[in-house]
Design an enzyme around this catalytic site. Structure first.
Site, PDB file in Angstrom:
ATOM      1  CG  HIS A 178      -2.275  -7.485  29.634  1.00  0.00           C
ATOM      2  ND1 HIS A 178      -1.474  -6.657  30.396  1.00  0.00           N
ATOM      3  CD2 HIS A 178      -1.478  -7.924  28.614  1.00  0.00           C
ATOM      4  CE1 HIS A 178      -0.259  -6.611  29.862  1.00  0.00           C
ATOM      5  NE2 HIS A 178      -0.233  -7.374  28.785  1.00  0.00           N
ATOM      6  CG  HIS A 183      -0.605  -4.686  25.019  1.00  0.00           C
ATOM      7  ND1 HIS A 183       0.728  -4.373  24.886  1.00  0.00           N
ATOM      8  CD2 HIS A 183      -0.654  -5.748  25.848  1.00  0.00           C
ATOM      9  CE1 HIS A 183       1.451  -5.220  25.615  1.00  0.00           C
ATOM     10  NE2 HIS A 183       0.637  -6.068  26.214  1.00  0.00           N
ATOM     11  CD  GLU A 223       3.633  -6.401  28.408  1.00  0.00           C
ATOM     12  OE1 GLU A 223       2.863  -5.877  29.237  1.00  0.00           O
ATOM     13  OE2 GLU A 223       3.236  -7.188  27.528  1.00  0.00           O
ATOM     14  CB  SER A 242      -3.640  -3.847  32.165  1.00  0.00           C
ATOM     15  OG  SER A 242      -2.451  -4.599  32.297  1.00  0.00           O
TER      16      SER A 242
HETATM   17 FE   LIG Z   1       1.368  -7.645  27.417  1.00  0.00          FE
END
Ligand SMILES: [Fe+2]
Length: 303
Positions: A178, A183, A223, A242
């Site tokens: 993730h 990110h 996000e 992700s």
């Molecule tokens: Fe996150």
């Protein structure tokens, strides 16, 4: 540092006065963590003793950072590398279609490949050179205000352990997939990095209600954000980039993709566990950053 003189008539911060060096980082040895009991019950590795031990070991390496300031590399096992290869390879196919060329290039620039799990130390070095953003390892899910506040030091807290092998498509908590696929590449974009830092400033001055608003802004951008790119909509949010399921869902007919509106977003309640029925599309990172700057300045001047 970030503290302003009371006589300074300028806004509390601006892009020009937020240079950060390693020496500015707060010396937190304690960190407020979320209560993850419930999360652990839902975790596919919850009853796998060997997995839990391994996860705890990697978490202990992450924790060292706050005592030493040094990122410890993880010697990932062949099984862990296999999970990465499987997930990264499948996601890459979706990224070719649904992410922007900027994101694909950023992954390459940071040395993130489908072949092996990247180390935070390498990505941190390259990030610092590009946008002066940095990574700090963390051993679990941190309380919202603490997590967001670290962004004000141009620092993202990042886990190093990887999800359980039984469900490679799913993790109930952030993991290295993730972080590194979702990110980290975005922080090579200066506007996005500055934007993230503004959210961090906001978290440091916000009251509880405002913090909730910031949490929603973070959710629908960092996000689950989407962006216009040459007449098309692309994903840039980490929760989308992700996750196979979220990414496919985001581009399906069951999602309403609305033009980004800050006022609407900060008041938009969401649930963590469901797929999102509404997502917001920004026109550009620069516009997002400038709009957010004004919003955060209004919080800062009211605080
Ligand atoms: Fe996150």
């Amino acid at each position: 540092m970030l503290i302003e003189s009371v006589t300074n008539p300028e806004p509390t911060f601006s892009v020009e006065n937020i240079h950060i060096s390693d020496a500015d980082l707060p010396a937190f040895t304690d960190m407020p963590f979320e209560d993850i009991e419930e999360l652990q019950l839902d975790h596919p590795g919850a009853s796998d003793e060997e997995y839990r031990e391994r996860r705890d070991h990697i978490a202990s390496l992450s924790k060292k950072f706050r005592e030493t300031g040094v990122i410890t590399d993880v010697d990932y096992t062949e099984e862990e590398q296999g999970i990465w290869r499987h997930v990264a390879g499948r996601l890459e196919e979706l990224h070719q279609k649904h992410s922007s060329p900027f994101y694909l290039k950023a992954k390459k620039d940071l040395g993130i490949s489908n072949d092996r799990i990247p180390q935070l130390s390498e990505m941190n070095r390259r990030l610092k050179e590009t946008t002066n953003f940095r990574l700090a390892p963390i051993e679990g899910l941190v309380d919202t205000r603490a997590f967001l506040s670290w962004l004000s030091w141009r620092t993202m807290l990042s886990t190093q352990y990887i999800r359980h092998h039984s469900r490679p498509e799913y993790t109930p908590e952030p993991d290295i997939i993730h972080e590194a696929i979702g990110h980290i590449p975005m922080f090579t974009n200066t506007n996005f990095a500055d934007y993230s830092q503004f959210i961090g400033h906001g978290a440091r001055v916000a009251n509880d209600k405002q913090l909730e608003e910031l949490g929603r802004l973070y959710w629908f951008t960092v996000e689950f954000g989407m962006v216009e790119h040459e007449g098309e909509i692309k994903a840039y949010g980490a929760g989308l980039l992700s996750s196979f399921g979220e990414l496919e869902h985001a581009f399906s007919d069951s999602v309403e993709r609305r033009p980004f509106d800050l006022e609407q977003v900060i008041n938009h309640e969401f649930t963590y566990s469901d797929m999102q029925p509404v997502l917001y599309v920004i026109r550009s990172y620069k516009e997002l950053k400038e709009e957010t700057r004004r919003y955060i300045e209004s919080l800062a001047s009211a605080a």
